[in-house]
Design a protein around this motif. Sequence first.
Motif, mmCIF file in Angstrom:
data_model
loop_
_atom_site.group_PDB
_atom_site.id
_atom_site.type_symbol
_atom_site.label_atom_id
_atom_site.label_comp_id
_atom_site.label_asym_id
_atom_site.label_seq_id
_atom_site.Cartn_x
_atom_site.Cartn_y
_atom_site.Cartn_z
ATOM 1 N N ALA A 1 42.137 -39.705 68.100
ATOM 2 C CA ALA A 1 41.199 -39.047 69.012
ATOM 3 C C ALA A 1 39.762 -39.303 68.561
ATOM 4 O O ALA A 1 38.877 -39.557 69.396
ATOM 5 C CB ALA A 1 41.481 -37.553 69.087
ATOM 6 N N SER A 2 39.516 -39.274 67.251
ATOM 7 C CA SER A 2 38.168 -39.548 66.748
ATOM 8 C C SER A 2 37.752 -40.984 67.044
ATOM 9 O O SER A 2 36.607 -41.244 67.404
ATOM 10 C CB SER A 2 38.070 -39.259 65.249
ATOM 11 O OG SER A 2 38.651 -40.284 64.475
ATOM 12 N N LEU A 3 38.692 -41.909 66.917
ATOM 13 C CA LEU A 3 38.376 -43.313 67.229
ATOM 14 C C LEU A 3 38.088 -43.501 68.706
ATOM 15 O O LEU A 3 37.163 -44.241 69.086
ATOM 16 C CB LEU A 3 39.520 -44.229 66.795
ATOM 17 C CG LEU A 3 39.634 -44.521 65.310
ATOM 18 C CD1 LEU A 3 40.823 -45.429 65.032
ATOM 19 C CD2 LEU A 3 38.370 -45.145 64.775
ATOM 20 N N ALA A 4 38.861 -42.833 69.565
ATOM 21 C CA ALA A 4 38.638 -42.949 71.002
ATOM 22 C C ALA A 4 37.272 -42.390 71.384
ATOM 23 O O ALA A 4 36.523 -43.016 72.156
ATOM 24 C CB ALA A 4 39.747 -42.228 71.766
ATOM 25 N N LEU A 5 36.916 -41.228 70.846
ATOM 26 C CA LEU A 5 35.595 -40.658 71.148
ATOM 27 C C LEU A 5 34.477 -41.501 70.557
ATOM 28 O O LEU A 5 33.413 -41.639 71.162
ATOM 29 C CB LEU A 5 35.503 -39.230 70.630
ATOM 30 C CG LEU A 5 36.177 -38.175 71.475
ATOM 31 C CD1 LEU A 5 36.036 -36.799 70.837
ATOM 32 C CD2 LEU A 5 35.620 -38.160 72.885
ATOM 33 N N SER A 6 34.723 -42.076 69.398
ATOM 34 C CA SER A 6 33.734 -42.960 68.800
ATOM 35 C C SER A 6 33.495 -44.186 69.682
ATOM 36 O O SER A 6 32.359 -44.638 69.837
ATOM 37 C CB SER A 6 34.207 -43.393 67.416
ATOM 38 O OG SER A 6 33.334 -44.339 66.862
ATOM 39 N N LEU A 7 34.560 -44.702 70.249
ATOM 40 C CA LEU A 7 34.433 -45.847 71.153
ATOM 41 C C LEU A 7 33.638 -45.478 72.404
ATOM 42 O O LEU A 7 32.806 -46.272 72.867
ATOM 43 C CB LEU A 7 35.816 -46.365 71.528
ATOM 44 C CG LEU A 7 35.901 -47.717 72.207
ATOM 45 C CD1 LEU A 7 35.255 -48.795 71.353
ATOM 46 C CD2 LEU A 7 37.345 -48.071 72.485
ATOM 47 N N VAL A 8 33.851 -44.281 72.922
ATOM 48 C CA VAL A 8 33.068 -43.808 74.076
ATOM 49 C C VAL A 8 31.600 -43.715 73.693
ATOM 50 O O VAL A 8 30.720 -44.167 74.435
ATOM 51 C CB VAL A 8 33.601 -42.448 74.576
ATOM 52 C CG1 VAL A 8 32.647 -41.813 75.578
ATOM 53 C CG2 VAL A 8 34.981 -42.600 75.186
ATOM 54 N N TYR B 1 32.937 -36.734 63.750
ATOM 55 C CA TYR B 1 32.971 -36.360 62.339
ATOM 56 C C TYR B 1 33.919 -35.187 62.117
ATOM 57 O O TYR B 1 34.673 -35.162 61.145
ATOM 58 C CB TYR B 1 31.578 -36.002 61.828
ATOM 59 C CG TYR B 1 30.676 -37.195 61.611
ATOM 60 C CD1 TYR B 1 31.106 -38.300 60.884
ATOM 61 C CD2 TYR B 1 29.382 -37.202 62.103
ATOM 62 C CE1 TYR B 1 30.281 -39.379 60.681
ATOM 63 C CE2 TYR B 1 28.547 -38.280 61.902
ATOM 64 C CZ TYR B 1 28.999 -39.360 61.186
ATOM 65 O OH TYR B 1 28.179 -40.431 60.979
ATOM 66 N N GLY B 2 33.873 -34.204 63.002
ATOM 67 C CA GLY B 2 34.773 -33.057 62.880
ATOM 68 C C GLY B 2 36.235 -33.455 62.957
ATOM 69 O O GLY B 2 37.058 -32.979 62.167
ATOM 70 N N LEU B 3 36.559 -34.336 63.899
ATOM 71 C CA LEU B 3 37.943 -34.801 64.031
ATOM 72 C C LEU B 3 38.378 -35.609 62.812
ATOM 73 O O LEU B 3 39.511 -35.476 62.340
ATOM 74 C CB LEU B 3 38.106 -35.635 65.304
ATOM 75 C CG LEU B 3 38.088 -34.863 66.619
ATOM 76 C CD1 LEU B 3 38.005 -35.831 67.799
ATOM 77 C CD2 LEU B 3 39.311 -33.977 66.736
ATOM 78 N N GLU B 4 37.489 -36.441 62.299
ATOM 79 C CA GLU B 4 37.820 -37.228 61.105
ATOM 80 C C GLU B 4 38.077 -36.316 59.908
ATOM 81 O O GLU B 4 39.040 -36.521 59.161
ATOM 82 C CB GLU B 4 36.701 -38.212 60.773
ATOM 83 C CG GLU B 4 36.630 -39.400 61.689
ATOM 84 C CD GLU B 4 35.475 -40.331 61.359
ATOM 85 O OE1 GLU B 4 34.586 -39.949 60.556
ATOM 86 O OE2 GLU B 4 35.454 -41.440 61.910
ATOM 87 N N LEU B 5 37.222 -35.312 59.730
ATOM 88 C CA LEU B 5 37.413 -34.393 58.610
ATOM 89 C C LEU B 5 38.705 -33.607 58.757
ATOM 90 O O LEU B 5 39.453 -33.432 57.784
ATOM 91 C CB LEU B 5 36.219 -33.446 58.493
ATOM 92 C CG LEU B 5 34.929 -34.081 57.990
ATOM 93 C CD1 LEU B 5 33.783 -33.087 58.066
ATOM 94 C CD2 LEU B 5 35.104 -34.585 56.570
ATOM 95 N N ALA B 6 38.984 -33.143 59.967
ATOM 96 C CA ALA B 6 40.237 -32.413 60.204
ATOM 97 C C ALA B 6 41.439 -33.307 59.935
ATOM 98 O O ALA B 6 42.433 -32.875 59.333
ATOM 99 C CB ALA B 6 40.272 -31.876 61.628
ATOM 100 N N ALA B 7 41.358 -34.562 60.355
ATOM 101 C CA ALA B 7 42.459 -35.503 60.117
ATOM 102 C C ALA B 7 42.687 -35.700 58.621
ATOM 103 O O ALA B 7 43.831 -35.711 58.150
ATOM 104 C CB ALA B 7 42.164 -36.836 60.794
#
Length: 142
Positions: A15-22, A111-117
């Motif tokens: 999900a973090s990668l997808a949002l990063s791509l957006v 960043y939040g999603l990456e940290l949670a992951a």
Amino acid sequence: MRPQSILMFERLFLASLALSLVGFAISYQAAVDALTSDPAIQQLGLGGGFVLGAAAVGYAMYLGLWYLIAHKAANWAKWVLVVFVALGLTSLRAAFSGSWGLTSVLNLVVYGLELAAIVYLFRADAKAWLSGEETGDSATFE
């Protein structure tokens, strides 16, 4: 079978990668404009292709780390990802110094999603799976 913590890591990280791509797609032209406005960069002839290539290499590295962690149980890849995310967090202060817009909010969510992951990688079932240990609790596995 992969533990639940690894599954959550996978979902959050992708999900973090997808949002990063957006966010990259939204800010692509601004990045190209900033790059091409520098006279030293103009002499090198770098432009939109360089921005796309650099982004592709970055996303490929992150996808490779995701695969190694979530599907191959590579503990060393977990630590490489932790270092990359920690280095990325050093630029978080700069993101807050400018004007707030959609890309700033997206970056904060990424960043939040990456940290949670990453937090899920340090749970007991994930640590055991990444170190190759057998766990007797089948409820933590898919």
